[in-house]
Design a protein around this motif. Structure first.
Motif: not given
Length: 479
Positions: A328-347
């Motif tokens: 799992d990839l956890y990505i910050c946008s500056g104001t939010a935290l998202y979880k993605f798969t390694l293939s780039g799909k937003l979970v």
């Protein structure tokens, strides 16, 4: 109480009668016969206790500290078990959804096949449908749910062993703690109690160091290394650090728009230009990292001390921080935290705060994936989230001003550095308290932007963004 103190911890039916100074061990007659026949300094307990005094006040404080840590360790193992159970239930929900889709699909197929069937001929197709659904459910229960339950039990088993060890060690030390005031004035029993306490504390410390992420680092040396290259046009601002298992280190140089590979001696041996300023970086495999570059994730591989770009993930928002755990990839946008798969799909969207800029600047994840950590720059906070994004703790400290660097070690220790406060802190895994200030400006930590622990070299590497100590990283040797 006296009977308990005098009982040999190894041979439960024997009483302690001797003390081996060679091994600093209390012994019964069987211990002496089996393990201490060749020892030169084995003396009877009354003789060993004569003239010996123990600072029971200091010993009591040590016991209380150890008891507290053992209780915390027990809670930590229980939280890990709960997290696995929650993860299993989430996965079970996805499996059930999949089964539901299969059944609906099967029913539609059956419906299509019976549209033109006359009423008197429908009984057979309905029986066939019922049998088909029954088979789907049977296969589902046998192959999927049972398999996942077995997997959950296997994963929880070692955690239960650790939890039970915590309970046992806590129980033994607690009873010794209770016994101490009752044996004061009795030299032989006091001697036995003190030796048993010290032995139990030592066993507990070893256990905690191996199994509990709140083991506090001790700094025992430092070095400063320049990472500037002749081709660099600007001062090196090191916004991210990744330690590779082979002892090499990757650093992200923001304004020179480069990712640099450092040797085990921290000299630049290779580099790669990236499209925009690299903001953060995380390890995916022992030879691959993911780099946060403006609004995309650039994957970079390391092979034979050379760097090469691989695939990219294009995002619909900025990428200021990135972390990886178990696919799992956890990505910050500056104001939010998202979880993605390694293939780039937003979970999923996990957490957000739009009250200011940089409220979700960088992130890190515990080794088990049950806790997520994020830093809020302008609010001077470290936030701890559950796996689903629920806020568990919020930590602020005058020693944590403008946090920019965040890292969780393979053992679960949490490191965070304050860019404005010029500090590197170790925070408890619960995210509620500071365990230690590991370094300050007096140690050469000037505007730290990134931090990383290398278990290969037992060192904490801090990336600087400063105009005085320019173009550098600081490496602290720890134990």
């Amino acid at each position: 109480m006296e009977t308990s103190l005098l009982t040999c911890v190894i041979h439960k039916v024997e009483q302690l009668t001797m003390y081996c100074l060679d091994h600093s061990q209390l012994c019964c007659s069987t211990c002496v016969e089996l393990n201490h026949r060749l020892c030169l300094q084995v003396t009877p307990l009354p003789q060993a206790a004569t003239g010996k005094s123990t600072n029971f006040k200091n010993l009591s404080v040590s016991m209380e500290n150890t008891l507290s840590q053992m209780k915390q360790c027990q809670t930590y193992q229980e939280d890990r078990m709960k997290s696995l159970k929650v993860s299993y239930k989430e996965h079970e929900g996805l499996i059930v959804d999949g089964l539901r889709v299969n059944i609906v699909s099967y029913l539609r197929k059956c419906e299509t096949s019976t549209v033109n069937t006359t009423h008197e001929h429908m009984q057979y197709p309905i029986s066939e449908m019922r049998e088909g659904i029954k088979n789907l459910l049977a296969d589902f229960e046998k192959s999927t749910i049972k398999e996942k339950k077995e997997e959950l039990n296997l994963k929880q088993a070692p955690l239960k062993v650790l939890r039970n060890s915590c309970i046992r060690l806590h129980y033994e030390l607690f009873h010794l703690h209770v016994a101490i005031p009752k044996v004061l004035g009795k030299p032989e029993l006091s001697f036995i109690a003190s030796k048993k306490c010290l032995e139990n504390i030592q066993q507990s410390d070893i256990f905690l160091k191996e199994n509990f992420p709140n083991h506090v680092f001790t700094v025992n040396g430092k070095s400063v290394h320049n990472v500037k290259m002749p081709s660099d046009s600007y001062i090196c601002w090191i916004t991210a650090v990744c330690a590779l298992p082979n002892g090499q280190v990757l650093v992200a140089d923001r304004f020179n728009k480069k990712v640099k590979l450092l040797s085990q001696q921290y000299r630049v041996v290779s580099h790669l230009d990236v499209r925009d300023e690299p903001r953060d970086m995380c390890l995916i495999t022992p030879t691959e990292v993911a780099v946060a570059v403006h609004d995309e994730v650039q994957f970079i591989t390391v092979s034979q001390s050379q760097l090469a770009k691989s695939r990219k993930l294009k995002l619909q928002h900025e990428c200021t921080g990135i972390a990886h755990n178990q696919g799992d990839l956890y990505i910050c946008s500056g104001t939010a935290l998202y979880k993605f798969t390694l293939s780039g799909k937003l979970v999923s969207w996990l957490y957000g705060d739009t009250s200011a800029d940089s409220t979700v600047k960088k992130c890190a994840v515990s080794p088990t994936g049950d806790r997520l950590y994020i830093i809020s720059y302008w609010q001077h906070k470290l936030l701890t989230l559950a796996r689903d994004g629920t806020l568990l703790a919020s930590y602020t400290d005058p020693a944590l001003g403008g946090p920019l660097g965040l890292h969780v070690t393979p053992a679960g220790q949490v490191l965070v550095c304050g860019w404005g406060s010029l500090t590197v802190l170790q925070v408890g895994w619960e995210g509620e308290s500071k365990l230690a200030t590991l370094a300050t400006w007096r140690d050469g930590v000037m505007n730290p932007w990134s931090v990383c622990y290398s278990s290969t070299t037992s060192s904490i590497i801090v990336g600087l963004c400063d105009h005085d100590i320019i173009d550098s990283i600081v490496v602290f040797r720890v134990e």
